[in-house]
Design a protein around this motif. Structure first.
Motif, mmCIF file in Angstrom:
data_model
loop_
_atom_site.group_PDB
_atom_site.id
_atom_site.type_symbol
_atom_site.label_atom_id
_atom_site.label_comp_id
_atom_site.label_asym_id
_atom_site.label_seq_id
_atom_site.Cartn_x
_atom_site.Cartn_y
_atom_site.Cartn_z
ATOM 1 N N HIS A 1 0.796 -0.344 -0.484
ATOM 2 C CA HIS A 1 0.195 0.427 -0.226
ATOM 3 C C HIS A 1 0.974 1.400 -0.189
ATOM 4 C CE1 HIS A 1 -3.354 2.259 0.819
ATOM 5 N NE2 HIS A 1 -3.103 2.986 1.827
ATOM 6 N N CYS A 2 0.311 1.783 -0.544
ATOM 7 C CA CYS A 2 1.782 3.719 -1.058
ATOM 8 C C CYS A 2 0.713 4.079 -1.676
ATOM 9 C CB CYS A 2 2.342 3.256 -1.769
ATOM 10 S SG CYS A 2 3.425 5.049 -1.757
ATOM 11 N N PRO A 3 -0.356 5.053 -0.558
ATOM 12 C CA PRO A 3 -1.441 5.928 -0.241
ATOM 13 C C PRO A 3 -1.181 7.274 -1.846
ATOM 14 C CG PRO A 3 -1.449 5.792 1.618
ATOM 15 C CD PRO A 3 -0.203 4.927 0.888
ATOM 16 N N ILE A 4 0.096 7.624 -2.262
ATOM 17 C CA ILE A 4 -0.017 8.420 -3.053
ATOM 18 C C ILE A 4 -0.285 8.170 -4.201
ATOM 19 C CG2 ILE A 4 1.205 9.977 -1.580
ATOM 20 C CD1 ILE A 4 3.796 9.311 -3.657
ATOM 21 N N HIS A 5 -0.106 7.002 -4.416
ATOM 22 C CA HIS A 5 0.081 6.373 -6.056
ATOM 23 C C HIS A 5 -0.644 5.035 -6.336
ATOM 24 C CE1 HIS A 5 3.536 8.358 -8.315
ATOM 25 N NE2 HIS A 5 3.602 7.907 -6.840
ATOM 26 N N GLU A 6 -1.750 4.835 -5.438
ATOM 27 C CA GLU A 6 -2.805 3.813 -5.014
ATOM 28 C C GLU A 6 -4.263 4.209 -6.379
ATOM 29 O OE1 GLU A 6 -3.559 0.703 -4.074
ATOM 30 O OE2 GLU A 6 -1.920 0.850 -2.424
ATOM 31 N N ASP A 7 -4.037 5.177 -7.128
ATOM 32 C CA ASP A 7 -4.968 5.642 -7.888
ATOM 33 C C ASP A 7 -4.418 6.862 -8.818
ATOM 34 O OD1 ASP A 7 -7.221 4.065 -6.910
ATOM 35 O OD2 ASP A 7 -7.405 4.516 -6.060
ATOM 36 N N THR A 8 -3.027 7.714 -8.413
ATOM 37 C CA THR A 8 -2.824 8.355 -9.388
ATOM 38 C C THR A 8 -1.434 8.389 -9.552
ATOM 39 O OG1 THR A 8 -3.224 9.878 -7.459
ATOM 40 C CG2 THR A 8 -1.950 10.785 -9.128
ATOM 41 N N PRO A 9 -1.176 8.153 -11.248
ATOM 42 C CA PRO A 9 -0.088 7.864 -11.278
ATOM 43 C C PRO A 9 1.311 8.413 -11.334
ATOM 44 C CG PRO A 9 -1.678 7.967 -13.193
ATOM 45 C CD PRO A 9 -2.072 8.061 -12.317
ATOM 46 N N GLY A 10 2.003 8.199 -12.081
ATOM 47 C CA GLY A 10 3.741 8.992 -11.737
ATOM 48 C C GLY A 10 3.713 9.933 -12.897
ATOM 49 N N PRO A 11 5.035 10.289 -12.745
ATOM 50 C CA PRO A 11 5.822 9.985 -11.983
ATOM 51 C C PRO A 11 6.252 10.308 -10.679
ATOM 52 C CG PRO A 11 6.727 11.762 -13.138
ATOM 53 C CD PRO A 11 5.320 11.494 -14.308
ATOM 54 N N SER A 12 6.781 9.893 -9.671
ATOM 55 C CA SER A 12 6.721 10.837 -8.730
ATOM 56 C C SER A 12 8.226 11.422 -8.033
ATOM 57 C CB SER A 12 7.440 9.614 -7.139
ATOM 58 O OG SER A 12 6.599 8.402 -8.060
ATOM 59 N N ALA A 13 7.160 12.399 -7.672
ATOM 60 C CA ALA A 13 8.318 13.683 -7.428
ATOM 61 C C ALA A 13 8.393 14.324 -6.292
ATOM 62 C CB ALA A 13 7.404 14.665 -8.221
ATOM 63 N N MET A 14 10.097 14.680 -5.858
ATOM 64 C CA MET A 14 10.120 14.770 -4.656
ATOM 65 C C MET A 14 9.192 16.626 -4.701
ATOM 66 S SD MET A 14 13.640 15.778 -3.287
ATOM 67 C CE MET A 14 14.213 16.967 -4.833
ATOM 68 N N ASP A 15 9.348 16.738 -3.219
ATOM 69 C CA ASP A 15 8.328 17.207 -2.641
ATOM 70 C C ASP A 15 9.241 18.593 -2.090
ATOM 71 O OD1 ASP A 15 6.505 18.761 -0.838
ATOM 72 O OD2 ASP A 15 5.514 17.692 0.408
ATOM 73 N N THR A 16 9.575 19.421 -3.001
ATOM 74 C CA THR A 16 10.684 20.612 -2.305
ATOM 75 C C THR A 16 10.153 21.687 -1.398
ATOM 76 O OG1 THR A 16 9.199 21.825 -4.287
ATOM 77 C CG2 THR A 16 11.238 20.853 -4.821
ATOM 78 N N GLY A 17 8.651 21.487 -0.874
ATOM 79 C CA GLY A 17 8.336 22.127 0.452
ATOM 80 C C GLY A 17 9.003 22.115 1.099
ATOM 81 N N GLY A 18 8.105 19.648 1.611
ATOM 82 C CA GLY A 18 9.657 19.630 2.857
ATOM 83 C C GLY A 18 10.568 19.922 2.563
ATOM 84 N N LEU A 19 11.658 20.281 1.569
ATOM 85 C CA LEU A 19 12.938 19.951 1.863
ATOM 86 C C LEU A 19 12.820 21.479 2.489
ATOM 87 C CD1 LEU A 19 14.589 19.413 -1.737
ATOM 88 C CD2 LEU A 19 14.889 17.488 0.094
ATOM 89 N N GLY A 20 12.462 22.303 2.439
ATOM 90 C CA GLY A 20 13.368 23.058 3.105
ATOM 91 C C GLY A 20 12.693 23.171 4.718
ATOM 92 N N ALA A 21 12.341 22.315 5.241
ATOM 93 C CA ALA A 21 12.055 22.099 6.745
ATOM 94 C C ALA A 21 12.710 20.487 6.696
ATOM 95 C CB ALA A 21 10.531 21.647 6.921
#
Length: 394
Positions: free
Chosen positions: A279-299
């Protein structure tokens, strides 16, 4: 410390290594590879090169009376720009199959990866030494499991008593292929990745071809699986195809069939288990590609998001749900002619309720506790008395 022992230096050769398919002699030592040279020559992808040279499941195995062991290595440390520092990789020492020590190796080369810019930089470093002392003074099997997440050149093995290759004790060999989750992701140590844990619970010899980011149905990987002697084989298919947005549904089913056909050329009657994604919620029903959450990098957090659009499923884009449905159909279709082919729904290893309890820290990779859960569940399913890998059945 060297004055306390009469050191014996033993050349590091293939007969002391398990879990590697090739051993490259570099100018500095020997580098274990988990794909053969012919496979590596067919793909210049840097992600694959990094993943297959990280020695997940690779260990030095020998028999000795030594009470002290030193291993000189040249690790490659990874630094991701903007992300928190990664801890040094862990070396696990086992004596007669039981954990007897852990160590880390500082130093080595540093690979700096800027995921946003798509650039890499390597800075050369010096050799590191890991030491284990106080081992029991008797003949024993010693295993040194290398860090699953650090490319590791082996420079020298020293002990205070001679060593010889250990016997395999007639154990079954389990060959597994999968993504970064099988590779190790955020496991605590090399013997606690979920495949290593499942192997230890059932007393089988693991060859782990978990290739972080690179479980992409590559024909050269299928040939490596085909040509590697094994008693049990499993392939975990799905998440990396979505991560990379590599193919559409039209290409997926024939590619899976071709992958399995190639494996069967070398292992016609071997138990072969196809495992679908956890199980991986971000991709259960949403295609890729996967991308980095650049907002999280700042934190100081490395997190991933799905960059595709659910509406694109109509055009054949892959999601984890689509892949699971297709894998069920493929396995059911093939089982009519291949009764040794089996299927395991990845949601039985880690499902929606598990995510609620043990969420994926970066929304893509399991943490150490989840590796233990997946390893135990895989062991219970695959190696059950009526399971596909029932040890007593063959």
């Amino acid at each position: 410390m060297h004055t306390e022992h009469h050191w014996v230096t033993t050349p590091i050769t293939a007969d002391l290594l398990r879990g590697a398919l090739d051993l490259e002699h570099t100018g500095r030592g020997v580098l274990p590879h988990r794909l053969p040279a012919r496979a590596r020559a067919q793909c210049e992808d840097r992600q694959l090169a990094m993943a297959e040279s990280q020695p997940s499941g690779v260990r030095l195995v020998f028999r000795t009376r030594a009470t002290a062991v030193e291993l000189d290595t040249l690790p490659t440390k990874r630094v991701y720009v903007g992300a928190p520092p990664r801890p040094d990789g862990v070396y696990d020492l086992l004596v007669d199959g039981r954990l007897a020590g852990q160590a880390r190796a500082a130093g080595g080369d540093v690979l700096t990866i800027d995921m946003a810019a798509g650039t890499t930089d390597v800075r050369a470093g010096g050799t590191a030494t890991v030491r284990f002392t106080g081992l029991p003074d008797r003949a024993k099997d010693v295993e040194i499991w290398l860090p699953y997440n650090e490319t590791t050149e082996l420079v020298a093995l020293r002990t205070d008593a001679p060593v010889e290759p250990a016997t395999d004790h007639g154990r079954k060999v389990w060959l597994h292929h999968g993504s970064s989750i099988s590779h190790g992701s955020e496991a605590a140590s090399p013997t606690t990745t979920w495949p290593a844990l499942a192997a230890s619970l059932r007393g089988v010899e693991l060859i782990n071809l978990g290739l972080s980011g690179s479980a992409l149905l590559d024909p050269f990987t299928a040939r490596a699986l085909r040509d590697t002697p094994a008693d049990l084989i499993s392939v975990k298919i799905g998440i990396n195809l979505v991560n990379t947005d590599l193919m559409r549904l039209r290409a997926f089913a024939p590619a899976v069939h071709g992958f399995l056909d190639t494996i069967r050329e070398g292992h016609p009657g071997t138990p072969l288990l196809v495992v679908s994604p956890i199980h991986c919620p971000i991709h259960e029903d949403t295609p890729g590609p996967s991308a980095m959450d650049t907002g999280g990098l700042g934190a100081g957090q490395l997190r991933f998001v799905a960059a595709g659009d659910p509406a694109e499923r109509a055009a054949g884009k892959l999601t984890l749900g689509v892949i699971r449905d297709e894998l069920v159909r493929i396995v059911e279709r093939r089982r009519a002619d291949d009764p040794d082919l089996h299927y395991l729904d990845g949601l039985a290893l880690y499902g929606e309720s598990d995510f609620a309890e043990l969420p994926l820290p970066d929304d893509l990779h399991p943490d150490a506790a989840t590796h233990l859960r997946i390893g135990e569940r895989f062991s219970e399913f695959a190696f059950a008395a009526d399971g596909p890998f029932a040890i007593g059945g063959r």
